[in-house]
Design a protein around this motif. Structure first.
Motif, mmCIF file in Angstrom:
data_model
loop_
_atom_site.group_PDB
_atom_site.id
_atom_site.type_symbol
_atom_site.label_atom_id
_atom_site.label_comp_id
_atom_site.label_asym_id
_atom_site.label_seq_id
_atom_site.Cartn_x
_atom_site.Cartn_y
_atom_site.Cartn_z
ATOM 1 N N UNK A 105 0.829 -1.214 0.000
ATOM 2 C CA UNK A 105 0.000 0.000 0.000
ATOM 3 C C UNK A 105 0.863 1.263 0.000
ATOM 4 N N UNK A 106 0.328 2.325 -0.564
ATOM 5 C CA UNK A 106 1.057 3.597 -0.599
ATOM 6 C C UNK A 106 1.384 4.094 0.804
ATOM 7 N N UNK A 107 0.519 3.762 1.756
ATOM 8 C CA UNK A 107 0.733 4.177 3.140
ATOM 9 C C UNK A 107 2.060 3.642 3.665
ATOM 10 N N UNK A 108 2.364 2.386 3.317
ATOM 11 C CA UNK A 108 3.612 1.772 3.775
ATOM 12 C C UNK A 108 4.817 2.454 3.137
ATOM 13 N N UNK A 109 4.726 2.737 1.844
ATOM 14 C CA UNK A 109 5.841 3.381 1.144
ATOM 15 C C UNK A 109 6.074 4.801 1.652
ATOM 16 N N UNK A 110 5.008 5.409 2.143
ATOM 17 C CA UNK A 110 5.092 6.792 2.605
ATOM 18 C C UNK A 110 5.796 6.916 3.953
ATOM 19 N N UNK A 111 5.694 5.857 4.772
ATOM 20 C CA UNK A 111 6.189 5.970 6.143
ATOM 21 C C UNK A 111 7.336 5.015 6.461
ATOM 22 N N UNK A 112 8.245 4.832 5.518
ATOM 23 C CA UNK A 112 9.500 4.127 5.787
ATOM 24 C C UNK A 112 10.650 5.058 5.417
ATOM 25 N N UNK A 113 11.763 4.904 6.098
ATOM 26 C CA UNK A 113 12.880 5.821 5.904
ATOM 27 C C UNK A 113 14.175 5.171 6.369
ATOM 28 N N UNK A 114 15.286 5.852 6.151
ATOM 29 C CA UNK A 114 16.573 5.453 6.717
ATOM 30 C C UNK A 114 17.105 6.545 7.644
ATOM 31 N N UNK A 115 16.317 7.581 7.826
ATOM 32 C CA UNK A 115 16.739 8.721 8.627
ATOM 33 C C UNK A 115 15.820 8.863 9.832
ATOM 34 N N UNK A 116 16.407 8.983 11.007
ATOM 35 C CA UNK A 116 15.630 9.074 12.235
ATOM 36 C C UNK A 116 15.568 10.512 12.742
#
Length: 330
Positions: free
Chosen positions: A278-289
């Motif tokens: 889902x787009x929601x998952x792609x929107x809320x992943x990152x490598x920066x905290x």
């Protein structure tokens, strides 16, 4: 005759003196006991006060560590290896400190279950409801339990006074033995969950490692390179029930030692071949905290305190404190 009358008087005086001495002894014993208690209380207060200052120093040291880590690796947020192994022990005279720094973004922001329609007015956020429902489902809560927990949390924060399906507003809490009202405002601590319908102590302990509180309604982006093996429920939270928890475990446990290089390399994993992301998952992943959590315990003589600090990073790289809680078991 006068000789006979003096003896009872002498006896009376003797008894009076003995009673007075006994009474004085009791007062002296109690006085000494009170002094000892006061000395012990003073020592405890001194140790507790010193423990607070030690915890403040640990927080400042942690800020420096995070700032230096970000300076050395600005494109990613991987803490030095020493912190990946869990709490670090710092012994000192008469005590020790246990400190643990972790990625504070890898959690569900409870305030994200609503969104700000305008200043100080909050309404239900369907994206937040979906993610929180996915998280609770991954923790084996039933659909009925999820319905109550989700909608009661929404009702606790949102501005209106109409309860959702399975939720609870003022009318529910005002009929309790210790009556109180819903704040209709953002949560300031995860401990507030204990006051909300559907959240027993058992349930609170079950979810507390996966939730957090930020002073806004934003959703955290999950850092794929710092998420721990015991936090894989957060992947299910984003992707949904289509991702089995055991598969999520395998993804994180087989993560390259240096971390995933980029998002494409992550989403191209074989485990996602038959899953529509889902787009929601792609929107809320990152490598920066953007947020870190410091948990520390200070032991000094017979005193003990536990602290939990949420730390944020400004665009300038400066680390600042968002909130700080003291307690026994945080």
């Amino acid at each position: 005759m006068s000789g006979f009358t003096l003896k009872p008087q002498k006896g009376t005086v003797l008894i009076t003196v003995l009673l007075f001495m006994s009474f004085l002894s009791i007062i002296t014993i109690n006085f000494i006991r009170d002094i000892k208690i006061n000395i012990a209380q003073f020592s405890n207060l001194r140790d507790i006060n010193q423990s607070f200052w030690i915890s403040h120093s640990i927080e400042n040291i942690s800020k420096t560590i995070i700032e230096e880590s970000q300076r050395l690796n600005p494109s990613s947020s991987i803490l030095p290896v020493i912190w990946e192994r869990g709490p670090i022990i710092f012994p000192f005279r008469d005590g020790l400190v246990s400190a643990d720094i972790s990625d504070g973004s890898n959690c569900f922001n409870l305030n994200g279950i609503v969104k700000a329609e305008e200043k100080n007015k909050y309404i239900r956020n369907n994206d937040g409801v979906l993610m929180y429902s996915n998280l609770l489902s991954s923790l084996d809560f039933s659909d009925a339990e999820i319905l109550v927990m989700v909608n009661s949390l929404v009702d606790w924060i949102d501005t209106d006074t109409m309860p959702g399906n399975g939720g609870a507003e003022d009318i529910f809490y005002m009929t309790a033995e210790s009556s109180y009202r819903t704040p209709n405002n953002l949560i300031s601590s995860i401990s507030e969950l204990r006051a909300i319908r559907g959240y027993t102590e058992e349930y609170f302990q079950k979810i507390k490692s996966f939730v957090c509180v930020l002073p806004n309604t934003f959703h955290n982006s999950i850092n794929l390179n710092t998420i721990r093996p015991d936090q894989t429920n957060l992947l299910v939270m984003l992707i949904g029930k289509k991702l089995n928890l055991s598969v999520a475990d395998r993804i994180i446990n087989s993560r390259p030692k240096e971390g995933f290089r980029n998002l494409d390399s992550f989403w191209s994993l074989n485990e996602f071949n038959n899953i529509e992301i889902p787009n929601l998952a792609k929107q809320y992943v990152t490598f920066k905290t953007k947020f870190f959590t410091l948990k520390a315990k200070v032991y000094l003589n017979d005193s003990f305190i536990s602290i939990s600090s949420k730390l944020g990073i400004k665009d300038s790289g400066e680390v600042y404190r968002i909130n700080k809680n003291y307690g026994i078991n945080l």
